[in-house]
Structures are given as C-alpha cells and as structure tokens.
Design a protein around this motif. Structure first.
Motif, PDB file in Angstrom:
ATOM      1  N   PRO A  43       5.554   4.638 -11.084  1.00 60.47           N
ATOM      2  CA  PRO A  43       6.299   3.837 -10.305  1.00 60.47           C
ATOM      3  C   PRO A  43       7.974   3.761 -10.652  1.00 60.47           C
ATOM      4  O   PRO A  43       8.507   3.108  -9.732  1.00 60.47           O
ATOM      5  CB  PRO A  43       5.649   2.436 -10.399  1.00 60.47           C
ATOM      6  CG  PRO A  43       5.168   2.383 -11.943  1.00 60.47           C
ATOM      7  CD  PRO A  43       4.797   3.944 -11.949  1.00 60.47           C
ATOM      8  N   TYR A  44       8.288   4.455 -11.799  1.00 59.45           N
ATOM      9  CA  TYR A  44       9.706   4.157 -12.137  1.00 59.45           C
ATOM     10  C   TYR A  44      10.574   4.723 -11.366  1.00 59.45           C
ATOM     11  O   TYR A  44      11.663   3.998 -11.055  1.00 59.45           O
ATOM     12  CB  TYR A  44       9.757   4.760 -13.500  1.00 59.45           C
ATOM     13  CG  TYR A  44       9.039   4.125 -14.395  1.00 59.45           C
ATOM     14  CD1 TYR A  44       8.898   2.815 -14.751  1.00 59.45           C
ATOM     15  CD2 TYR A  44       8.101   4.833 -15.075  1.00 59.45           C
ATOM     16  CE1 TYR A  44       8.209   2.171 -15.678  1.00 59.45           C
ATOM     17  CE2 TYR A  44       7.014   4.193 -16.049  1.00 59.45           C
ATOM     18  CZ  TYR A  44       7.336   2.742 -16.378  1.00 59.45           C
ATOM     19  OH  TYR A  44       6.462   2.211 -17.019  1.00 59.45           O
ATOM     20  N   GLY A  45      10.697   5.753 -10.796  1.00 55.80           N
ATOM     21  CA  GLY A  45      11.553   6.276  -9.581  1.00 55.80           C
ATOM     22  C   GLY A  45      11.493   5.551  -8.505  1.00 55.80           C
ATOM     23  O   GLY A  45      12.584   5.233  -7.817  1.00 55.80           O
ATOM     24  N   ALA A  50       5.261  -5.708  -7.960  1.00 57.28           N
ATOM     25  CA  ALA A  50       3.956  -5.169  -7.810  1.00 57.28           C
ATOM     26  C   ALA A  50       3.920  -3.752  -8.208  1.00 57.28           C
ATOM     27  O   ALA A  50       2.838  -3.134  -8.715  1.00 57.28           O
ATOM     28  CB  ALA A  50       3.719  -5.136  -6.218  1.00 57.28           C
ATOM     29  N   LEU A  51       5.056  -2.848  -8.098  1.00 57.60           N
ATOM     30  CA  LEU A  51       4.946  -1.569  -8.564  1.00 57.60           C
ATOM     31  C   LEU A  51       4.899  -1.685 -10.212  1.00 57.60           C
ATOM     32  O   LEU A  51       4.039  -0.863 -10.798  1.00 57.60           O
ATOM     33  CB  LEU A  51       6.371  -0.842  -8.165  1.00 57.60           C
ATOM     34  CG  LEU A  51       6.229  -0.633  -6.919  1.00 57.60           C
ATOM     35  CD1 LEU A  51       7.581  -0.072  -6.532  1.00 57.60           C
ATOM     36  CD2 LEU A  51       5.265   0.815  -6.764  1.00 57.60           C
ATOM     37  N   MET A  52       5.353  -2.554 -10.954  1.00 58.22           N
ATOM     38  CA  MET A  52       5.308  -2.737 -12.350  1.00 58.22           C
ATOM     39  C   MET A  52       4.102  -3.061 -12.714  1.00 58.22           C
ATOM     40  O   MET A  52       3.723  -2.756 -13.941  1.00 58.22           O
ATOM     41  CB  MET A  52       6.515  -3.806 -12.811  1.00 58.22           C
ATOM     42  CG  MET A  52       8.104  -3.205 -12.610  1.00 58.22           C
ATOM     43  SD  MET A  52       8.960  -4.363 -13.226  1.00 58.22           S
ATOM     44  CE  MET A  52       9.167  -4.085 -14.995  1.00 58.22           C
ATOM     45  N   ARG A  61       0.927  -1.045   0.086  1.00 56.81           N
ATOM     46  CA  ARG A  61       0.080   0.059   0.049  1.00 56.81           C
ATOM     47  C   ARG A  61       0.749   1.152  -0.013  1.00 56.81           C
ATOM     48  O   ARG A  61       0.467   2.368  -0.681  1.00 56.81           O
ATOM     49  CB  ARG A  61      -0.728  -0.065   1.128  1.00 56.81           C
ATOM     50  CG  ARG A  61      -2.110  -1.003   1.124  1.00 56.81           C
ATOM     51  CD  ARG A  61      -3.094  -0.782   2.093  1.00 56.81           C
ATOM     52  NE  ARG A  61      -2.658  -0.626   3.384  1.00 56.81           N
ATOM     53  CZ  ARG A  61      -3.145  -1.588   4.489  1.00 56.81           C
ATOM     54  NH1 ARG A  61      -4.013  -2.122   4.331  1.00 56.81           N
ATOM     55  NH2 ARG A  61      -2.498  -1.475   5.576  1.00 56.81           N
ATOM     56  N   LEU A  62       1.940   1.351   0.642  1.00 56.27           N
ATOM     57  CA  LEU A  62       2.889   2.359   0.747  1.00 56.27           C
ATOM     58  C   LEU A  62       3.550   2.404  -0.568  1.00 56.27           C
ATOM     59  O   LEU A  62       3.705   3.491  -1.029  1.00 56.27           O
ATOM     60  CB  LEU A  62       3.648   2.311   1.923  1.00 56.27           C
ATOM     61  CG  LEU A  62       3.505   2.339   3.607  1.00 56.27           C
ATOM     62  CD1 LEU A  62       4.460   1.955   4.607  1.00 56.27           C
ATOM     63  CD2 LEU A  62       2.717   3.593   3.432  1.00 56.27           C
ATOM     64  N   ASN A  63       3.888   1.502  -1.138  1.00 54.75           N
ATOM     65  CA  ASN A  63       4.657   1.502  -2.380  1.00 54.75           C
ATOM     66  C   ASN A  63       3.649   2.208  -3.346  1.00 54.75           C
ATOM     67  O   ASN A  63       4.024   2.934  -4.263  1.00 54.75           O
ATOM     68  CB  ASN A  63       5.302   0.388  -2.929  1.00 54.75           C
ATOM     69  CG  ASN A  63       6.312  -0.070  -2.230  1.00 54.75           C
ATOM     70  OD1 ASN A  63       7.165   0.705  -1.442  1.00 54.75           O
ATOM     71  ND2 ASN A  63       6.459  -1.444  -2.124  1.00 54.75           N
ATOM     72  N   ALA A  64       2.223   1.643  -3.559  1.00 57.27           N
ATOM     73  CA  ALA A  64       1.397   2.160  -4.252  1.00 57.27           C
ATOM     74  C   ALA A  64       1.024   3.657  -4.195  1.00 57.27           C
ATOM     75  O   ALA A  64       1.061   4.375  -5.095  1.00 57.27           O
ATOM     76  CB  ALA A  64       0.177   1.304  -4.347  1.00 57.27           C
TER      77      ALA A  64
END
Length: 92
Positions: A32-34, A87-89, A20-23
């Motif tokens: 999400p690339y950075g 998950a970010l990808m 959740r924090l990453n999203a």
C-alpha cells in the motif's frame, strides 16, 4: 425523488467503495505504500491549489474537492484522506 434517494443511500455507506478500490490497488501494486504516498501528495496539492470543481462532478475526484462541515459532511462522497490512509496501513 430518485436523486434524493440516491444521495441518502450513498451517505449511508461512505467510503465503502473507496476502501475496496484502495485495497484492490494496493493488492495489484503488491503493497500500500505507493498509494499512501500518492494520496498524501494529492491532499497536499489540493490544499495549496484550490480545486475549480462543480459540485455535480465531486464524485469523480480522487479526493474530496470541497470541505463540507456539519450536516453537509453527512452527504460527502469521499471519506477523509487520513481515514483512507489508515485503512491502507491496516492492510499491511
């Protein structure tokens, strides 16, 4: 008993908070690339320079400061970096 219960609950849901924090971070940044690049750099640096960490503070690290295998991996406070990156990808 409370610390043991907290550890069992925490191990039941590994990575949910991190996901959740990453999203959320990716949404704020616009993509999400950075964050993906930053996670890769931090992971690489942690393998080159050992982290001087106390197990009691492991939950405060961005990445997993200890390599735990076997049964200890069940109680890990951090999902593997590659799983976080994947998950970010998938957010794209």
């Amino acid at each position: 008993m409370a610390p043991l219960a907290a550890l069992l609950i925490q191990s039941r849901f590994p990575g949910r908070v991190s996901s959740r924090l990453n999203a959320g971070g990716a949404a704020i940044a616009g993509n999400p690339y950075g964050l993906i690049d930053a996670l890769r750099k931090i992971e690489s640096a942690s393998k080159q320079l050992p982290l001087d960490a106390n197990p009691a503070t492991a939950h405060m690290f961005i990445i997993k400061p200890f390599s735990a295998g076997g049964v200890l991996a069940l109680f890990s406070t951090h999902p593997p970096t590659e799983r976080r990156i994947q998950a970010l990808m998938d957010l794209r």
